[in-house]
Write an enzyme that holds these catalytic residues in place. Structure first.
Site, PDB file in Angstrom:
ATOM      1  CG  HIS A 251      61.873  30.514  60.201  1.00  0.00           C
ATOM      2  ND1 HIS A 251      61.854  30.377  61.753  1.00  0.00           N
ATOM      3  CD2 HIS A 251      62.538  31.498  59.985  1.00  0.00           C
ATOM      4  CE1 HIS A 251      62.610  31.081  62.388  1.00  0.00           C
ATOM      5  NE2 HIS A 251      63.059  32.061  61.290  1.00  0.00           N
ATOM      6  CD  GLU A 252      64.146  32.684  56.964  1.00  0.00           C
ATOM      7  OE1 GLU A 252      63.894  34.133  57.011  1.00  0.00           O
ATOM      8  OE2 GLU A 252      64.803  32.321  57.920  1.00  0.00           O
TER       9      GLU A 252
ATOM     10  CG  HIS B  20      60.616  35.796  59.289  1.00  0.00           C
ATOM     11  ND1 HIS B  20      60.232  36.703  60.424  1.00  0.00           N
ATOM     12  CD2 HIS B  20      61.601  35.205  59.535  1.00  0.00           C
ATOM     13  CE1 HIS B  20      60.874  35.903  61.300  1.00  0.00           C
ATOM     14  NE2 HIS B  20      62.014  35.152  60.812  1.00  0.00           N
TER      15      HIS B  20
END
Length: 270
Positions: free
Chosen positions: A58-59, A62
């Site tokens: 997820h990170e 980003h």
């Protein structure tokens, strides 16, 4: 030309590889029943390691999107190594999310990457950076639930089926929560570039409390029912019933003792 330092900044962390190894070994243990004395402990390891792996992805999503959008400082911060310890505070990013999983079966969006937004031009790019994380949860949910919606569960061991279902539930809850247009969450990050500077300044002081407010509201029974009704509807669309997620969570809580799962019917019931 990529320098040696840049290659090092993008090299996959041994910590992440260790997490993937734990997920693989514990998944094998759940599948084969090699920890027959404590199947719940194997499920716990599989789900927790899988959840942390998804948080790293997820990170990373980003960070990778920010890098390609103009923030070249991302690599030096270690965000491209998939090391969970690089995604802000270990307590907030790892320990608290695991505690929330244990308490209520909710995927807490706990990590963060610090992006130098001044380096990025274009509102669409800012929105895409924010959306990239929860979209990863959506993809992760689709992958772990694939055996269900592809109708390939006939020969899958019972405990592994339930563990996958519970892991899928966590991904769905994380995606929904992250996409809420609440200050401090990714959903607001998608919307924020399109708001006027005045509104953004007025909302900014509330960003640190957005997640707390959301979880406070989830303790309200009526809101909790609406939220989990939405989660259940999505899971049913993926071929996962309440029976699967319920027993997955019961197995996950191995400290309560091994649950007595009925042997007849059941599997896949909602």
């Amino acid at each position: 030309m990529t320098t040696a330092a840049q290659r090092a900044d993008r090299r996959v962390s041994p910590v992440f590889l260790a997490l993937v190894a734990v997920m693989a070994v514990s998944g094998w243990a759940v599948w084969t029943g090699r920890l027959a004395a404590s199947p719940g402990f194997a499920v716990f390891l599989f789900v927790v390691s899988g959840w942390i792996v998804s948080l790293c992805l997820h990170e990373y999503a980003h960070a990778r999107t920010a890098l390609h959008s103009g923030d070249i400082s991302i690599g030096a911060k270690g965000y491209l190594t998939l090391n969970p310890l690089k995604y802000t505070h270990a307590l907030l990013s790892i320990v608290l999310p695991v505690i929330f999983v244990i308490m209520g079966g909710i995927g807490l969006p706990g990590g963060a990457v610090f992006i130098e937004r001044g380096r990025i031009r274009g509102r669409w790019r800012h929105s895409l950076i924010s959306a990239a994380g929860p979209l990863t949860n959506v993809l992760f949910a689709a992958v772990v639930s694939a055996p269900f919606w592809l109708g390939a569960m006939d020969d899958v061991p019972r405990d592994f089926r339930y563990a996958l279902a519970f892991l899928a539930l966590l991904q769905v809850t994380a995606a929904i929560l992250n996409f809420l247009p609440v200050p401090g969450l990714d959903g607001y990050g998608v919307l924020e570039p399109w708001l006027s500077p005045t509104i953004r300044r007025q909302v900014e002081p509330f960003a640190p409390f957005g997640l707390i407010a959301v979880f406070g509201l989830l303790w309200v029974p009526e809101i909790n029912h609406i939220f989990f009704d939405a989660v259940d509807a999505i899971l049913r669309g993926l071929g996962i019933g309440n029976w699967d997620t319920y027993w997955g969570q019961e197995l996950f809580r191995f400290w309560q003792g091994e649950p007595e799962i009925p042997q007849v019917g059941g599997a896949g019931l909602s």
